[in-house]
Design an enzyme around this catalytic site. Structure first.
Site, PDB file in Angstrom:
ATOM      1  CG  ASN A   1      -1.937   1.235   1.308  1.00  0.00           C
ATOM      2  OD1 ASN A   1      -1.978   2.247   0.483  1.00  0.00           O
ATOM      3  ND2 ASN A   1      -2.913   1.131   2.280  1.00  0.00           N
TER       4      ASN A   1
ATOM      5  NE  ARG B   1      -6.347   1.172   0.194  1.00  0.00           N
ATOM      6  CZ  ARG B   1      -6.657   1.912   1.187  1.00  0.00           C
ATOM      7  NH1 ARG B   1      -5.758   1.962   2.110  1.00  0.00           N
ATOM      8  NH2 ARG B   1      -7.564   2.657   1.360  1.00  0.00           N
TER       9      ARG B   1
ATOM     10  CG  HIS C   1     -13.131   3.385   3.467  1.00  0.00           C
ATOM     11  ND1 HIS C   1     -13.958   4.454   3.611  1.00  0.00           N
ATOM     12  CD2 HIS C   1     -11.850   3.827   3.634  1.00  0.00           C
ATOM     13  CE1 HIS C   1     -12.814   5.358   4.426  1.00  0.00           C
ATOM     14  NE2 HIS C   1     -11.912   4.688   4.176  1.00  0.00           N
TER      15      HIS C   1
ATOM     16  NE  ARG D   1     -10.725  13.146   3.576  1.00  0.00           N
ATOM     17  CZ  ARG D   1     -10.228  11.758   3.555  1.00  0.00           C
ATOM     18  NH1 ARG D   1     -11.177  11.011   4.108  1.00  0.00           N
ATOM     19  NH2 ARG D   1      -9.157  11.314   3.120  1.00  0.00           N
TER      20      ARG D   1
ATOM     21  CD  GLU E   1      -9.084  -1.377   4.011  1.00  0.00           C
ATOM     22  OE1 GLU E   1      -8.597  -0.866   5.042  1.00  0.00           O
ATOM     23  OE2 GLU E   1      -9.253  -0.236   3.078  1.00  0.00           O
TER      24      GLU E   1
END
Ligand code: ADP
Length: 399
Positions: A7, A92, A181, A242, A385
């Site tokens: 990743n 990823r 996601h 955010r 993941e």
């Protein structure tokens, strides 16, 4: 087969080696500060007493991955005698635009498509590509697989993914909702079907990936039907830093008053808003919870806003899917934040959601946390993941 999962971020890189199909984690590690003088690799072999730490300048991703491969082959800390033992590499990739509906073997066409999505993922896609190209250089001929954060959401119907802007911006610039996601939502929804002993095609699920970045997905017949993140990860829930959904007109209004550029407004919404912006305390839920418990009203407000927005989306998705069989909590806060889970599920009995307080007193464990009477099951499922990437990689290269 040993699968290396990578990743790659712009200045950091996380990796794991998993044995497949046994799904056993063999080692994991992190390279920080790529491109800076004080780059550092931390490598952990599962079962070993000590971590292996290397401090050495790593000016680029190729050097960083070179050090990762050295660590994998290290006689003391390593996990393989030669790189032949690594059967494949899974990467990823943040943004696949509308070009990828599933993971795929990396070839020139795939790399070109990832490159063409750089405008949609300007921070991540270039780093993801650098990771792929570094592996090509250091392990020529090794099969590589690209796993996209956006791919799972490509089944959304147009009425869910389109923005009601002039149609030309969709045609010219592919401006629409993509969602992120996806690897996590796919992993936990498959696990939920296993836990419930049902075919995923017969289920309506709402998965809540609540981490520093957070999103919900409505999953119907095993496919994503809607999700809360958008063209970028900014849309939807209130997150660590955010803002999530706001009236878009608030931005030109503030920008005009403050003399802010588009870029500054973008940074403000992505990095200075959310839980951090409202509480003024931190982007970390643990800190904000601690402040709220000490009576900090803005910290409490930030938490209440977070919970309110998650409830809003659960209600919306139950309506969109004409029902819901199970709600899944996952990621840092979803797996550990029992107070937040309880607050989200409070007063949802009209929907058939009833949390069992004792069952909810749990962290990071695959388990049912709703009461036996709850019509809608509430599940806690730790996401993984990296394992999902390794599973896709193994499936694709052994096909
Ligand atoms: P990301 O991968 O997006 O960085 P994570 O999935 O690691 O995020 O989740 C990080 C968030 O989870 C942080 O805000 C952190 O406060 C929250 N979290 C982790 N452990 C707990 C806990 N025990 N209680 C409440 N929140 C927690």
């Amino acid at each position: 087969m040993k699968v290396l999962v990578i990743n790659c971020g712009s200045s950091s890189l996380k990796y794991q080696v998993l044995d497949m199909p046994s799904e056993q984690l063999i080692c994991k590690g992190l390279v920080e500060k790529i491109g800076l003088k004080d780059s550092m690799l931390t490598h952990t072999k599962i079962g070993a007493d000590e971590k292996f730490v290397l401090q050495s300048p790593m000016p680029d991703h190729t050097t960083a991955i070179g050090h990762v491969l050295d660590a994998l082959l290290d006689p003391e800390h390593g996990v393989a005698k030669s790189l032949y033992e690594i059967g494949a590499v899974g990467h990823r990739i943040l943004h696949g635009g509308d070009k990828f509906t599933a993971s795929c073997l990396v070839d020139e066409k795939c790399k070109e498509a990832i490159r063409s999505c750089i405008p949609l993922g300007p921070l991540h896609n270039p780093a993801n590509l650098m990771g792929i190209e570094a592996c090509e250089k250091l392990m020529p001929g090794k099969p590589q697989v690209a796993v996209f954060d956006t791919a799972f959401h490509q089944t959304m119907p147009p009425e869910a993914f389109m923005y009601a802007l002039p149609y030309e911006y969709y045609e010219k610039y592919a401006v629409r909702k993509y969602g992120f996601h996806g690897t996590s939502h796919r992993f936990v929804s498959a696990k939920a079907a296993e836990m419930l002993g049902k075919d995923i095609k017969d289920l309506k699920l709402i998965s809540c990936h609540l981490g520093n970045g957070a999103s919900l997905a409505a999953i119907k017949d095993g496919k994503c039907f809607d999700t809360s993140m958008g063209l970028t990860p900014l849309e939807g829930l209130v997150m660590g830093t955010r803002c999530g959904d706001i009236d878009p007109a608030a931005i030109p209004f503030i920008a005009e008053k403050e003399g802010m550029s588009f870029k500054e407004a973008d940074t403000m919404m992505n990095k200075k808003s959310g839980i951090l912006g409202v509480s003024g305390v931190s982007s970390d839920f643990r800190d904000v919870e601690a402040a709220a418990n000490e009576g900090n009203a803005r910290a409490q407000l930030a938490l209440d806003m977070f919970v309110h927005r998650v409830k809003h989306y659960i209600g919306a998705y139950a309506a969109e899917m004409n029902g819901v069989d199970a709600i899944i909590f996952t990621a840092g806060l979803g797996e550990n934040g029992k107070t937040t889970r309880a607050a989200i599920c409070k007063d949802m009995d009209y929907l058939g959601i009833e949390l069992d307080p004792e069952r909810n007193d749990v962290r990071g464990k695959e388990t049912v946390i709703s009461s036996d009477a709850s019509r809608v099951k509430v599940l806690l499922i730790p996401t993984n993941e990296e394992l999902m990437i390794a599973m896709d990689t193994y499936d694709i290269v052994t096909k």
